[in-house]
Design an enzyme around this catalytic site. Structure first.
Site, PDB file in Angstrom:
ATOM      1  N   GLU A  72      41.417  34.044  40.606  1.00 25.14           N
ATOM      2  CA  GLU A  72      41.200  34.823  41.825  1.00 25.14           C
ATOM      3  C   GLU A  72      42.292  35.862  42.061  1.00 25.14           C
ATOM      4  O   GLU A  72      42.015  36.976  42.480  1.00 25.14           O
ATOM      5  CB  GLU A  72      41.085  33.901  43.041  1.00 25.14           C
ATOM      6  CG  GLU A  72      39.813  33.071  43.062  1.00 25.14           C
ATOM      7  CD  GLU A  72      38.542  33.919  43.049  1.00 25.14           C
ATOM      8  OE1 GLU A  72      38.604  35.096  43.473  1.00 25.14           O
ATOM      9  OE2 GLU A  72      37.501  33.414  42.611  1.00 25.14           O
ATOM     10  N   TYR A 132      40.167  36.462  51.742  1.00 22.04           N
ATOM     11  CA  TYR A 132      39.202  36.355  50.650  1.00 22.04           C
ATOM     12  C   TYR A 132      39.568  35.216  49.697  1.00 22.04           C
ATOM     13  O   TYR A 132      38.754  34.347  49.377  1.00 22.04           O
ATOM     14  CB  TYR A 132      39.076  37.670  49.850  1.00 22.04           C
ATOM     15  CG  TYR A 132      38.427  37.375  48.525  1.00 22.04           C
ATOM     16  CD1 TYR A 132      37.055  37.194  48.454  1.00 22.04           C
ATOM     17  CD2 TYR A 132      39.200  37.134  47.381  1.00 22.04           C
ATOM     18  CE1 TYR A 132      36.457  36.810  47.265  1.00 22.04           C
ATOM     19  CE2 TYR A 132      38.600  36.751  46.197  1.00 22.04           C
ATOM     20  CZ  TYR A 132      37.236  36.599  46.145  1.00 22.04           C
ATOM     21  OH  TYR A 132      36.654  36.195  44.975  1.00 22.04           O
ATOM     22  N   ASP A 146      34.337  40.037  49.813  1.00 26.61           N
ATOM     23  CA  ASP A 146      35.014  40.981  48.925  1.00 26.61           C
ATOM     24  C   ASP A 146      34.216  42.277  48.887  1.00 26.61           C
ATOM     25  O   ASP A 146      33.274  42.461  49.663  1.00 26.61           O
ATOM     26  CB  ASP A 146      35.164  40.377  47.519  1.00 26.61           C
ATOM     27  CG  ASP A 146      33.838  40.329  46.792  1.00 26.61           C
ATOM     28  OD1 ASP A 146      32.787  40.288  47.473  1.00 26.61           O
ATOM     29  OD2 ASP A 146      33.828  40.347  45.546  1.00 26.61           O
TER      30      ASP A 146
END
Length: 354
Positions: free
Chosen positions: A33, A116, A134
């Site tokens: 991520e 996020y 996102d």
DNA sequence: AATTCGGGGAG
DNA sequence: CTCCCAGAATT
């Protein structure tokens, strides 16, 4: 739930096989991520493989040097991500006994983890009901629901975040979050999406109102700043002078060369630049122009000139960040791409692997 | 609320 | 060239 199930059905049929989708390990998901923030999957994938291979556990990451982390990060951009990961790995070792958190409220406190990423890691690793928002999600929701609030405004962020969490399929938040992002990346693309083959077009506001190219709305960005970096290549036998870049500017903690920044592109004969060179390197310094390169960043256009330098003197006491390194170890330092490319073209006889 | 952190790929 | 990418931190 039609919208959600359509997305999930589309996802089951069209998803890419990506390595971080085969695990619920929070550390592995965290690696992916952070690497994928503002970064395309194709660009980030080799870095994910490299980081997981070099640091199989969060303990391995925490015990690395920052220079090692930045060297592995070299070329990926937004280097604060690498520095923040290093700090976070050590926080996880010290405060979480080496067990990577899986809950949103713990994750959000970590360096480099925002709304996020906390939603992504928590839903993918523990199934927590947190909606990811996102760039893909902004686009899908703006088009399907016809929302024209600018996505980069505070009002827009609130509005889309609220809607995303209302829509979240809580029974399998991980599946739904993956589905809506993948749908945005592959089907509901920024440019020329293939709406003719889209299973959601019947109820899509943008498709039905011919507004696909008008959504999402984004506020205009600031003008790019031009900067002029003049680098000096100082070589003494088998050593070269490098500079570690300091805080409050681009490429923090990466290495470049002694630099004089000017207000415009200069030649060595230009008055102020000439004076600056003499002040910095002494009256007898001989300067030769080597090359020019225009380097594009998101908010800056860097005009880079490289100069060779001979018969110079230098006052080291005022420049603690300057250091002599052996030419044959220069490659081990983390460097911004414009510097690495210069070194490739001028110092390395043979191409390095990859 | 606006700016600033990279680099690469698509169009 | 412009736009955007599995955004976050800083001012």
């Amino acid at each position: 739930m039609t919208f959600q199930f359509e997305l999930i059905n589309w996802y089951r049929a069209n998803k890419r096989d990506l390595p971080w989708r085969h695990t619920t390990d929070a550390y592995t998901i965290w690696l992916s991520e952070i690497i994928l923030q503002q970064t395309r999957v194709e660009q980030g994938l080799p870095y994910f493989i490299s980081f997981l291979s070099n640091f199989p556990t969060v303990n391995d990451f925490a015990n690395a040097t920052e220079a090692k982390v930045l060297k592995l990060w070299q070329g990926l951009g937004y280097y604060s991500r690498g520095r923040n990961m290093h700090a976070t790995a050590q926080i996880v070792m010290n405060n979480y006994n080496g067990v990577f958190p899986t809950l949103h409220d713990d994750l959000i406190k970590l360096k480099g983890v925002g709304e996020y990423t906390a939603a992504a890691i928590s839903s993918f690793s523990s199934g927590e009901a947190r909606a990811v928002v996102d760039g893909n999600v902004f686009r899908v929701l703006a088009r399907f629901y016809g929302i024209d609030t600018p996505i980069n405004s505070p009002e827009g962020k609130r509005q889309f975040f609220k809607l995303a969490n209302e829509l979240l399929y809580k029974e399998d938040s991980a599946l739904y979050n993956q589905a809506i992002m993948e749908f945005g990346a592959i089907q509901c693309k920024p440019k020329s999406p293939d709406c003719g083959s889209c299973p959601l077009r019947i109820n899509c506001f943008a498709y039905n109102n011919n507004a696909v190219n008008q959504l999402p709305v984004k506020l205009a960005k600031a003008e790019k700043r031009h900067r002029y970096f003049n680098y000096f290549i100082c070589i003494d036998d088998d050593k070269i002078l490098v500079k570690e870049r300091q805080t409050r500017d681009i490429w923090q903690h990466l290495y470049d060369f002694p630099c004089i920044e000017t207000e415009m592109n200069c030649t060595v004969m230009d008055g102020d630049f000439h004076t600056a060179i003499k002040n910095q390197f002494g009256d007898n310094a001989e300067i030769t122009f080597i090359s020019y390169k225009k380097h594009l960043l998101t908010h800056q256009i860097i005009h880079v000139q490289f100069f060779g330098l001979k018969n110079y003197i230098f006052n080291f006491s005022k420049q603690k960040e300057l250091n002599w390194v052996l030419l044959n170890t220069l490659d081990e330092l983390p460097q911004p791409n414009v510097i690495r490319n210069f070194i490739d073209e001028n110092f390395l006889a043979q191409k390095r692997p990859n």
